[in-house]
Motif scaffolding. Sequence first.
Motif, PDB file in Angstrom:
ATOM      1  N   ALA A   9       0.817  -1.224   0.000  1.00  0.00           N
ATOM      2  CA  ALA A   9       0.000   0.000   0.000  1.00  0.00           C
ATOM      3  C   ALA A   9       0.846   1.267   0.000  1.00  0.00           C
ATOM      4  CB  ALA A   9      -0.939   0.001   1.190  1.00  0.00           C
ATOM      5  N   GLU A  10       2.158   1.132   0.107  1.00  0.00           N
ATOM      6  CA  GLU A  10       3.022   2.316   0.029  1.00  0.00           C
ATOM      7  C   GLU A  10       2.907   2.924  -1.361  1.00  0.00           C
ATOM      8  OE1 GLU A  10       7.011   1.284   1.095  1.00  0.00           O
ATOM      9  OE2 GLU A  10       6.402   0.478   3.037  1.00  0.00           O
ATOM     10  N   THR A  11       3.138   4.226  -1.431  1.00  0.00           N
ATOM     11  CA  THR A  11       2.982   4.883  -2.728  1.00  0.00           C
ATOM     12  C   THR A  11       4.326   5.150  -3.384  1.00  0.00           C
ATOM     13  OG1 THR A  11       2.907   7.051  -1.685  1.00  0.00           O
ATOM     14  CG2 THR A  11       0.792   5.980  -2.155  1.00  0.00           C
ATOM     15  N   LEU A  12       4.276   5.133  -4.681  1.00  0.00           N
ATOM     16  CA  LEU A  12       5.423   5.475  -5.516  1.00  0.00           C
ATOM     17  C   LEU A  12       5.064   6.764  -6.243  1.00  0.00           C
ATOM     18  CD1 LEU A  12       8.119   4.749  -7.010  1.00  0.00           C
ATOM     19  CD2 LEU A  12       6.666   3.579  -8.693  1.00  0.00           C
ATOM     20  N   PRO A  13       5.721   7.871  -5.917  1.00  0.00           N
ATOM     21  CA  PRO A  13       5.430   9.094  -6.671  1.00  0.00           C
ATOM     22  C   PRO A  13       6.102   9.030  -8.044  1.00  0.00           C
ATOM     23  CG  PRO A  13       7.079   9.522  -4.989  1.00  0.00           C
ATOM     24  CD  PRO A  13       6.684   8.085  -4.861  1.00  0.00           C
ATOM     25  N   VAL A  14       5.328   9.331  -9.062  1.00  0.00           N
ATOM     26  CA  VAL A  14       5.841   9.325 -10.433  1.00  0.00           C
ATOM     27  C   VAL A  14       5.685  10.742 -10.973  1.00  0.00           C
ATOM     28  CG1 VAL A  14       5.598   8.346 -12.743  1.00  0.00           C
ATOM     29  CG2 VAL A  14       5.150   6.914 -10.728  1.00  0.00           C
ATOM     30  N   THR A  15       6.797  11.381 -11.263  1.00  0.00           N
ATOM     31  CA  THR A  15       6.777  12.746 -11.781  1.00  0.00           C
ATOM     32  C   THR A  15       6.834  12.691 -13.303  1.00  0.00           C
ATOM     33  OG1 THR A  15       7.896  13.533  -9.800  1.00  0.00           O
ATOM     34  CG2 THR A  15       7.936  14.991 -11.727  1.00  0.00           C
ATOM     35  N   LEU A  16       5.814  13.286 -13.923  1.00  0.00           N
ATOM     36  CA  LEU A  16       5.683  13.198 -15.373  1.00  0.00           C
ATOM     37  C   LEU A  16       5.751  14.584 -16.000  1.00  0.00           C
ATOM     38  CD1 LEU A  16       2.670  10.716 -15.485  1.00  0.00           C
ATOM     39  CD2 LEU A  16       5.090  10.160 -15.787  1.00  0.00           C
ATOM     40  N   SER A  17       6.685  14.753 -16.901  1.00  0.00           N
ATOM     41  CA  SER A  17       6.686  15.963 -17.735  1.00  0.00           C
ATOM     42  C   SER A  17       5.492  15.857 -18.674  1.00  0.00           C
ATOM     43  CB  SER A  17       7.983  16.032 -18.549  1.00  0.00           C
ATOM     44  OG  SER A  17       8.020  14.945 -19.467  1.00  0.00           O
ATOM     45  N   SER A  18       5.186  16.917 -19.381  1.00  0.00           N
ATOM     46  CA  SER A  18       4.046  16.841 -20.301  1.00  0.00           C
ATOM     47  C   SER A  18       4.286  15.779 -21.379  1.00  0.00           C
ATOM     48  CB  SER A  18       3.748  18.204 -20.925  1.00  0.00           C
ATOM     49  OG  SER A  18       4.864  18.685 -21.626  1.00  0.00           O
ATOM     50  N   GLU A  19       5.528  15.684 -21.876  1.00  0.00           N
ATOM     51  CA  GLU A  19       5.825  14.659 -22.883  1.00  0.00           C
ATOM     52  C   GLU A  19       5.703  13.259 -22.295  1.00  0.00           C
ATOM     53  OE1 GLU A  19       6.392  12.551 -26.106  1.00  0.00           O
ATOM     54  OE2 GLU A  19       6.056  14.704 -26.092  1.00  0.00           O
ATOM     55  N   ARG A  20       6.249  13.081 -21.093  1.00  0.00           N
ATOM     56  CA  ARG A  20       6.161  11.763 -20.455  1.00  0.00           C
ATOM     57  C   ARG A  20       4.712  11.434 -20.113  1.00  0.00           C
ATOM     58  NH1 ARG A  20      10.966   8.897 -20.235  1.00  0.00           N
ATOM     59  NH2 ARG A  20      10.972   7.481 -18.486  1.00  0.00           N
ATOM     60  N   GLY A  21       3.961  12.448 -19.724  1.00  0.00           N
ATOM     61  CA  GLY A  21       2.547  12.238 -19.447  1.00  0.00           C
ATOM     62  C   GLY A  21       1.804  11.756 -20.685  1.00  0.00           C
ATOM     63  N   ARG A  22       2.156  12.328 -21.845  1.00  0.00           N
ATOM     64  CA  ARG A  22       1.522  11.882 -23.089  1.00  0.00           C
ATOM     65  C   ARG A  22       1.910  10.430 -23.399  1.00  0.00           C
ATOM     66  NH1 ARG A  22       2.472  17.292 -24.370  1.00  0.00           N
ATOM     67  NH2 ARG A  22       4.429  16.854 -25.409  1.00  0.00           N
ATOM     68  N   ALA A  23       3.140  10.035 -23.080  1.00  0.00           N
ATOM     69  CA  ALA A  23       3.542   8.638 -23.281  1.00  0.00           C
ATOM     70  C   ALA A  23       2.693   7.719 -22.395  1.00  0.00           C
ATOM     71  CB  ALA A  23       5.034   8.462 -22.976  1.00  0.00           C
ATOM     72  N   TRP A  24       2.458   8.159 -21.160  1.00  0.00           N
ATOM     73  CA  TRP A  24       1.591   7.376 -20.262  1.00  0.00           C
ATOM     74  C   TRP A  24       0.176   7.302 -20.817  1.00  0.00           C
ATOM     75  CZ3 TRP A  24       1.685   5.245 -15.122  1.00  0.00           C
ATOM     76  CH2 TRP A  24       2.970   5.068 -14.611  1.00  0.00           C
ATOM     77  N   LEU A  25      -0.351   8.422 -21.278  1.00  0.00           N
ATOM     78  CA  LEU A  25      -1.718   8.422 -21.815  1.00  0.00           C
ATOM     79  C   LEU A  25      -1.824   7.451 -22.994  1.00  0.00           C
ATOM     80  CD1 LEU A  25      -2.623  12.225 -21.827  1.00  0.00           C
ATOM     81  CD2 LEU A  25      -3.475  10.471 -20.261  1.00  0.00           C
ATOM     82  N   ARG A  26      -0.870   7.526 -23.903  1.00  0.00           N
ATOM     83  CA  ARG A  26      -0.929   6.640 -25.073  1.00  0.00           C
ATOM     84  C   ARG A  26      -0.810   5.171 -24.661  1.00  0.00           C
ATOM     85  NH1 ARG A  26       2.233  11.088 -27.431  1.00  0.00           N
ATOM     86  NH2 ARG A  26       4.132  10.025 -26.784  1.00  0.00           N
ATOM     87  N   THR A  27       0.035   4.889 -23.664  1.00  0.00           N
ATOM     88  CA  THR A  27       0.212   3.502 -23.236  1.00  0.00           C
ATOM     89  C   THR A  27      -1.029   2.991 -22.512  1.00  0.00           C
ATOM     90  OG1 THR A  27       2.600   3.754 -23.120  1.00  0.00           O
ATOM     91  CG2 THR A  27       1.636   1.940 -21.840  1.00  0.00           C
ATOM     92  N   LEU A  28      -1.562   3.775 -21.576  1.00  0.00           N
ATOM     93  CA  LEU A  28      -2.767   3.326 -20.866  1.00  0.00           C
ATOM     94  C   LEU A  28      -3.922   3.130 -21.851  1.00  0.00           C
ATOM     95  CD1 LEU A  28      -2.696   5.503 -17.611  1.00  0.00           C
ATOM     96  CD2 LEU A  28      -1.958   3.125 -17.895  1.00  0.00           C
ATOM     97  N   ASN A  29      -4.052   4.039 -22.808  1.00  0.00           N
ATOM     98  CA  ASN A  29      -5.109   3.901 -23.800  1.00  0.00           C
ATOM     99  C   ASN A  29      -4.893   2.657 -24.662  1.00  0.00           C
ATOM    100  OD1 ASN A  29      -7.521   4.929 -25.075  1.00  0.00           O
ATOM    101  ND2 ASN A  29      -6.191   5.304 -26.848  1.00  0.00           N
ATOM    102  N   ALA A  30      -3.667   2.420 -25.078  1.00  0.00           N
ATOM    103  CA  ALA A  30      -3.380   1.230 -25.889  1.00  0.00           C
ATOM    104  C   ALA A  30      -3.659  -0.046 -25.099  1.00  0.00           C
ATOM    105  CB  ALA A  30      -1.929   1.257 -26.374  1.00  0.00           C
ATOM    106  N   LEU A  31      -3.304  -0.049 -23.817  1.00  0.00           N
ATOM    107  CA  LEU A  31      -3.600  -1.217 -22.975  1.00  0.00           C
ATOM    108  C   LEU A  31      -5.112  -1.444 -22.891  1.00  0.00           C
ATOM    109  CD1 LEU A  31      -1.083  -0.782 -20.026  1.00  0.00           C
ATOM    110  CD2 LEU A  31      -1.201  -2.721 -21.596  1.00  0.00           C
ATOM    111  N   ARG A  32      -5.855  -0.358 -22.760  1.00  0.00           N
ATOM    112  CA  ARG A  32      -7.324  -0.499 -22.716  1.00  0.00           C
ATOM    113  C   ARG A  32      -7.858  -1.052 -24.037  1.00  0.00           C
ATOM    114  NH1 ARG A  32     -11.343   3.530 -20.949  1.00  0.00           N
ATOM    115  NH2 ARG A  32     -12.399   1.749 -20.045  1.00  0.00           N
ATOM    116  N   LEU A  33      -7.302  -0.607 -25.145  1.00  0.00           N
ATOM    117  CA  LEU A  33      -7.752  -1.123 -26.443  1.00  0.00           C
ATOM    118  C   LEU A  33      -7.469  -2.624 -26.557  1.00  0.00           C
ATOM    119  CD1 LEU A  33      -6.636   1.736 -28.864  1.00  0.00           C
ATOM    120  CD2 LEU A  33      -8.981   1.099 -28.254  1.00  0.00           C
ATOM    121  N   VAL A  34      -6.291  -3.029 -26.125  1.00  0.00           N
ATOM    122  CA  VAL A  34      -5.938  -4.452 -26.176  1.00  0.00           C
ATOM    123  C   VAL A  34      -6.878  -5.252 -25.271  1.00  0.00           C
ATOM    124  CG1 VAL A  34      -4.161  -6.139 -25.549  1.00  0.00           C
ATOM    125  CG2 VAL A  34      -3.536  -4.084 -26.837  1.00  0.00           C
ATOM    126  N   LEU A  35      -7.087  -4.779 -24.046  1.00  0.00           N
ATOM    127  CA  LEU A  35      -7.993  -5.492 -23.134  1.00  0.00           C
ATOM    128  C   LEU A  35      -9.415  -5.516 -23.674  1.00  0.00           C
ATOM    129  CD1 LEU A  35      -6.791  -4.385 -19.586  1.00  0.00           C
ATOM    130  CD2 LEU A  35      -6.638  -6.651 -20.617  1.00  0.00           C
TER     131      LEU A  35
END
Length: 169
Positions: free
Chosen positions: A105-131
Amino acid sequence: MSAHDPVVMEITLIEGAHLADLVSQFLELLEDGSPSGIRPPEDPALARLVPDAYRDDADAAREFRALTASDLLSRRRDDARAVLDDLSPDGQALHLVELHPDSLAETLPVTLSSERGRAWLRTLNALRLVLATRLGIDGEDDHDAGDRRFAIYDWLGYRLDGLVAALGR
């Protein structure tokens, strides 16, 4: 938020470990099934990641796919690797079996630049499409929120919504 302000997302270690596992499986899918670009991928999940640009014109769709599929899937791999890097505190990828039960339950802080945030968005969206493809979700009527098989799909949507809101500020 301006385009240069980072977003800090906190994710529990158990969420991070599960997400790292999903992203690793996604990378395997991308690397095992990379299409030639001439034909649509045989795997319906991969095909959903490189959809036909011209549904009414097979020749134009084939030409467009031949020109873009490789680059699109390469970017998806780069994005997924960036997410895995962010889920690797101290350079070590999170693995559920290596985490102490008291730390889940401990947290991991993830600091995302706008570019890195877009990489996360594209990956999470792609994972949702695959699922969605694997679960047979084509529309809202195909999704039963009470069905436990959809829990990961829903969790990815929750994280995706949070990131969209944070990056859009």
